[in-house]
Enzyme design. Structure first.
Site, PDB file in Angstrom:
ATOM      1  N   HIS A 108      -8.487   0.895  -3.895  1.00  0.00           N
ATOM      2  CA  HIS A 108      -9.416   0.706  -2.772  1.00  0.00           C
ATOM      3  C   HIS A 108     -10.120   2.041  -2.518  1.00  0.00           C
ATOM      4  CE1 HIS A 108      -9.606  -0.187   1.892  1.00  0.00           C
ATOM      5  NE2 HIS A 108     -10.805  -0.061   1.362  1.00  0.00           N
ATOM      6  N   MET A 117      -9.063   8.086  -0.321  1.00  0.00           N
ATOM      7  CA  MET A 117      -9.882   8.528   0.824  1.00  0.00           C
ATOM      8  C   MET A 117     -10.385   9.947   0.590  1.00  0.00           C
ATOM      9  SD  MET A 117      -7.591   7.153   4.001  1.00  0.00           S
ATOM     10  CE  MET A 117      -6.760   5.567   3.971  1.00  0.00           C
ATOM     11  N   HIS A 163      -1.345  -1.481  -4.158  1.00  0.00           N
ATOM     12  CA  HIS A 163      -2.594  -1.109  -3.491  1.00  0.00           C
ATOM     13  C   HIS A 163      -2.644   0.414  -3.324  1.00  0.00           C
ATOM     14  CE1 HIS A 163      -6.062  -2.104  -0.902  1.00  0.00           C
ATOM     15  NE2 HIS A 163      -5.649  -1.127  -0.107  1.00  0.00           N
ATOM     16  N   MET A 190     -12.270   4.371  -0.577  1.00  0.00           N
ATOM     17  CA  MET A 190     -12.884   4.687   0.723  1.00  0.00           C
ATOM     18  C   MET A 190     -13.529   6.065   0.598  1.00  0.00           C
ATOM     19  SD  MET A 190      -9.760   3.192   3.019  1.00  0.00           S
ATOM     20  CE  MET A 190      -8.674   3.266   1.612  1.00  0.00           C
ATOM     21  N   SER A 235       0.856  -1.199   0.000  1.00  0.00           N
ATOM     22  CA  SER A 235       0.000   0.000   0.000  1.00  0.00           C
ATOM     23  C   SER A 235       0.884   1.238   0.000  1.00  0.00           C
ATOM     24  CB  SER A 235      -0.886   0.007   1.245  1.00  0.00           C
ATOM     25  OG  SER A 235      -1.398   1.319   1.436  1.00  0.00           O
ATOM     26  N   MET A 259     -11.403  -5.814   5.866  1.00  0.00           N
ATOM     27  CA  MET A 259     -10.614  -4.819   6.603  1.00  0.00           C
ATOM     28  C   MET A 259     -10.266  -5.394   7.977  1.00  0.00           C
ATOM     29  SD  MET A 259     -10.103  -2.236   4.635  1.00  0.00           S
ATOM     30  CE  MET A 259      -9.088  -1.430   5.876  1.00  0.00           C
ATOM     31  N   ASP A 267      -6.528  -6.336   4.696  1.00  0.00           N
ATOM     32  CA  ASP A 267      -5.940  -4.991   4.675  1.00  0.00           C
ATOM     33  C   ASP A 267      -5.936  -4.380   6.071  1.00  0.00           C
ATOM     34  OD1 ASP A 267      -5.134  -2.430   4.040  1.00  0.00           O
ATOM     35  OD2 ASP A 267      -6.833  -1.968   2.740  1.00  0.00           O
ATOM     36  N   ASP A 324      -4.829   3.531  -1.907  1.00  0.00           N
ATOM     37  CA  ASP A 324      -5.905   3.886  -0.970  1.00  0.00           C
ATOM     38  C   ASP A 324      -6.449   5.275  -1.271  1.00  0.00           C
ATOM     39  OD1 ASP A 324      -6.068   1.608   0.885  1.00  0.00           O
ATOM     40  OD2 ASP A 324      -3.987   2.111   1.346  1.00  0.00           O
TER      41      ASP A 324
END
Ligand code: DX5
Ligand code: ZN
Length: 221
Positions: free
Chosen positions: A65, A36, A32, A67, A7, A136, A174, A34
């Site tokens: 991913h 957000m 990965h 979020m 990540s 998660m 994760d 992330d």
């Protein structure tokens, strides 16, 4: 099959190319990413332009991913930018089947993500449709958190659910994955392993990635 997914949240953002190259030398299988939005989770990270830039500097699959509160609005843009896998949180999606269908239609692998407090039963009706399930093992929003032990039981339940549905889709895990937790998650049935701090916080991403992957492979036997 074990796949290591470093990540980049824990990487040096001013030096992403070199960080990813080091992780790749250590055996990373996918990167990965992330995303957000400061609403679904308290933190703000990166978006579509970064995925577009990453696409130019690595041939590894990009595992995005999301979020964010309204993933449906951005799925096209992330896949256009080069996302190979897109995972979405069940907590924000009333029409999960439609969203998954859309991700697959656009040519990416579709994953669904469960927060620690979200029951496995929430994906029962779409168990045949998902390409992967992301469990998660911390509450999303930040890297470097402590692994929640109850995640092991959840990984086993998701594996049972997918097997009953006749779906060999892998489980991704994760949060808090490091040399002390990796064997237990693999033993529980996780195959795609996200790790941020354990790799990019180590001072040597190549060695850390290799050590983690070797340990995971040993646990699989
Ligand atoms: C947390 C993110 C994770 C995070 C994992 O919300 O989804 O991918 O980067 O970081 P570590 O491996 O440091 O727990
Ligand atoms: Zn993540």
């Amino acid at each position: 099959m074990i796949r290591l997914a470093p990540s980049i949240l824990a990487a040096d953002f001013a030096n992403l190319g070199a960080e990813i190259a080091a992780a790749a030398r250590g055996g990373a299988d996918q990167i990965h990413v992330d995303v957000m939005d400061g609403h679904f989770v308290p933190n703000i990270t990166i978006g579509v332009p970064v995925v577009k830039s990453l696409r130019k500097i690595t041939s590894l699959p990009l595992d995005v991913h999301l979020m964010i509160v309204d993933p449906d609005r951005y799925i096209d843009a992330f896949i256009d930018a080069g996302a190979d896998m897109v995972s979405v949180h069940v907590e924000v999606l009333p029409h999960l089947h439609r969203t998954i269908t859309q991700i697959k239609k656009l040519g990416a692998k579709a994953g669904v993500v469960l927060n620690p407090s979200t029951p496995v039963s929430s994906i029962e009706e779409i168990a045949t449709d998902v390409d992967f399930v992301l469990v998660m093992s911390v509450n999303p929003g930040f890297g470097g958190q402590v692994f929640i032990p109850g995640s092991l039981k959840k990984i086993r339940s998701v594996r049972t659910l997918l097997d009953r549905a006749g779906n060999r889709a892998p489980i991704e895990v994760d949060g808090g994955i490091d040399l002390t937790t990796v064997s237990s998650v693999v033993d529980a049935g996780a195959e795609w392993l996200v790790a941020g701090h354990a790799i990019f916080g180590s001072g040597n991403a190549e060695h850390a990635a290799r050590a983690l992957k070797d340990k995971a492979a040993a646990a699989l036997k």
